[in-house]
Structure formats: C-alpha cells, structure tokens
Design a protein around this motif. Structure first.
Motif, PDB file in Angstrom:
ATOM      1  N   VAL A  65      36.687  41.789  45.059  1.00 13.81           N
ATOM      2  CA  VAL A  65      37.065  40.402  45.341  1.00 13.81           C
ATOM      3  C   VAL A  65      38.235  40.022  44.439  1.00 13.81           C
ATOM      4  O   VAL A  65      38.175  40.195  43.222  1.00 13.81           O
ATOM      5  N   ARG A  66      39.288  39.504  45.045  1.00  7.88           N
ATOM      6  CA  ARG A  66      40.474  39.076  44.283  1.00  7.88           C
ATOM      7  C   ARG A  66      40.231  37.657  43.775  1.00  7.88           C
ATOM      8  O   ARG A  66      40.289  36.688  44.529  1.00  7.88           O
ATOM      9  N   VAL A  67      39.957  37.544  42.470  1.00 11.57           N
ATOM     10  CA  VAL A  67      39.673  36.253  41.848  1.00 11.57           C
ATOM     11  C   VAL A  67      40.970  35.718  41.255  1.00 11.57           C
ATOM     12  O   VAL A  67      41.577  36.371  40.395  1.00 11.57           O
ATOM     13  N   PRO A  68      41.439  34.536  41.705  1.00  7.16           N
ATOM     14  CA  PRO A  68      42.743  34.021  41.270  1.00  7.16           C
ATOM     15  C   PRO A  68      42.869  33.853  39.755  1.00  7.16           C
ATOM     16  O   PRO A  68      43.891  34.198  39.182  1.00  7.16           O
TER      17      PRO A  68
ATOM     18  N   PRO B  35      40.920  41.850  40.351  1.00  8.39           N
ATOM     19  CA  PRO B  35      40.065  42.451  41.381  1.00  8.39           C
ATOM     20  C   PRO B  35      38.677  42.727  40.802  1.00  8.39           C
ATOM     21  O   PRO B  35      38.477  43.690  40.058  1.00  8.39           O
ATOM     22  N   LEU B  36      37.719  41.878  41.119  1.00 10.22           N
ATOM     23  CA  LEU B  36      36.357  41.968  40.600  1.00 10.22           C
ATOM     24  C   LEU B  36      35.510  42.849  41.510  1.00 10.22           C
ATOM     25  O   LEU B  36      35.490  42.650  42.730  1.00 10.22           O
ATOM     26  N   LEU B  37      34.800  43.805  40.946  1.00 13.33           N
ATOM     27  CA  LEU B  37      33.900  44.649  41.714  1.00 13.33           C
ATOM     28  C   LEU B  37      32.527  43.995  41.767  1.00 13.33           C
ATOM     29  O   LEU B  37      31.924  43.728  40.727  1.00 13.33           O
ATOM     30  N   VAL B  38      32.051  43.722  42.981  1.00 12.15           N
ATOM     31  CA  VAL B  38      30.714  43.180  43.192  1.00 12.15           C
ATOM     32  C   VAL B  38      29.871  44.297  43.800  1.00 12.15           C
ATOM     33  O   VAL B  38      30.206  44.817  44.861  1.00 12.15           O
TER      34      VAL B  38
ATOM     35  N   ALA C  38      45.360  42.605  51.274  1.00  9.17           N
ATOM     36  CA  ALA C  38      45.396  41.268  50.672  1.00  9.17           C
ATOM     37  C   ALA C  38      44.707  41.256  49.310  1.00  9.17           C
ATOM     38  O   ALA C  38      45.036  40.440  48.449  1.00  9.17           O
ATOM     39  N   THR C  39      43.774  42.168  49.101  1.00 12.88           N
ATOM     40  CA  THR C  39      43.057  42.249  47.834  1.00 12.88           C
ATOM     41  C   THR C  39      43.887  42.969  46.782  1.00 12.88           C
ATOM     42  O   THR C  39      43.838  42.633  45.597  1.00 12.88           O
ATOM     43  N   PHE C  40      44.645  43.966  47.209  1.00 10.05           N
ATOM     44  CA  PHE C  40      45.516  44.753  46.325  1.00 10.05           C
ATOM     45  C   PHE C  40      46.950  44.712  46.876  1.00 10.05           C
ATOM     46  O   PHE C  40      47.470  45.708  47.357  1.00 10.05           O
TER      47      PHE C  40
ATOM     48  N   SER D  10      40.421  36.700  49.060  1.00  9.05           N
ATOM     49  CA  SER D  10      40.578  38.008  49.706  1.00  9.05           C
ATOM     50  C   SER D  10      39.558  38.965  49.114  1.00  9.05           C
ATOM     51  O   SER D  10      39.224  38.881  47.929  1.00  9.05           O
ATOM     52  N   PHE D  11      39.105  39.901  49.940  1.00 12.39           N
ATOM     53  CA  PHE D  11      38.163  40.900  49.455  1.00 12.39           C
ATOM     54  C   PHE D  11      38.292  42.166  50.290  1.00 12.39           C
ATOM     55  O   PHE D  11      38.797  42.144  51.405  1.00 12.39           O
TER      56      PHE D  11
END
Length: 175
Positions: free
Chosen positions: A106-109, A53-56, A136-138, A91-92
């Motif tokens: 953002v969920r980065v695979p 889970p990337l924080l933008v 979907a993100t978490f 997903s985000f």
C-alpha cells in the motif's frame, strides 16, 4: 411549509453527502495503525517518510490477522481497497492472494515520524473489480526503475511496467 421541507431535505442531503465516503458500498473495514514511536512495539523512526510502500500481510490464523478479509474480499482480493485517514483512496498492489495468506503493498502518502499513522482497509463489496495497480504503487515518476518481489518470476515486466529482466545467478557455495 413546502419551502421549509425542501430546505430541510436539501440540508439533509448535503449533510449525508458530506459524510459519504468513497467506499460506502463496502460492508467491512479495519483501521491499520503504523506505529513509529519508540514505545509500545513501535518502529522508533523519528523522521517523516513520504510515499512509503507499506507491506500488509494477512493470514487465516484469526480475524485479528486477516482471516475475515481473506474470506470476504472476493476472488484474488477483488474488493480490497485502502484510504488514508481523510478518506482519500490509496494505490496498492496485491503481490499474492491465497485462501491462507496475502501480501499487499500500500502506497502511504505520509508516514509521520515518532507518531501513529492510520490507514483504513475496506473489503466486502461483491460488485467490485480488482483495483490492484503495481505501476501506481511503485511509479517510475518517483524513481522506481524496477520492483521485483522475490516470490515472483524474475523475468518479464516489473511492477513498474518496465520490461527489465534479471538473471538468477544461482547459489554461490564457495567457502
């Protein structure tokens, strides 16, 4: 002559669809590079991480920090979308969106270790509705029991959709 024109049209239609992406109706995009190398300000992470889970963070300080995204993504970031390098939608969750700043998870695979991983952020489709999806993100299927963003109220449904309450213990001023 008609057969060759029809074949040419079919070939062009196939070629155009092969290059079509899921967000062709979006007017803007920006690549975001996740640098895990030990050079150039990278994070110096050697191992590969899956489903990260990337924080933008976006601010209105300049276009480089996202002012164009904040002003062009619609109310609450409605037209915001993300894909991986192959164009697969990601997903985000929009945690917070204001005129001056936003935080988006953002969920980065796959984030490759000691490398650069690129995702793409899209915005600018006035007909898009908000696609932010905390569950979907978490996802609970990945072991998330609860996700609380510290700027959010602490009681109620978590980002995972579970009803898990926490209590604010207050500040311990003991010395």
């Amino acid at each position: 002559m008609k057969k060759s024109m029809l074949a040419l049209f079919a070939l062009l239609a196939f070629a155009m669809s092969a290059f079509a992406g899921p967000y062709d109706a979006w007017s803007n995009y920006r690549d975001i590079t996740i640098n895990t190398t030990n050079t150039g300000g990278g994070a110096n992470v050697a191992g590969t991480v899956n489903n990260y889970p990337l924080l933008v963070r976006l601010t209105n300080a300049s276009a480089a920090t996202g002012s164009d995204v904040l002003s062009g993504a619609g109310t609450g970031g409605a037209s915001l979308r993300f894909t991986d390098a192959s164009g697969t939608p990601l997903s985000f969750e929009i945690e917070r969106w204001t005129a001056s700043a936003a935080e988006v998870w953002v969920r980065v695979p796959v984030v490759s270790g000691n490398s650069n991983t690129t995702i793409r952020m899209f915005w600018g489709n006035t007909f898009a509705s908000n696609a932010s999806s905390p569950s979907a993100t978490f996802p609970t299927s990945e072991g998330y029991v609860g996700v609380w963003h510290m700027g959010n109220p602490i009681n109620g449904n978590t980002q995972t959709g579970q009803r898990l309450n926490s209590a604010n213990p207050g500040v311990n001023n003991a010395t």
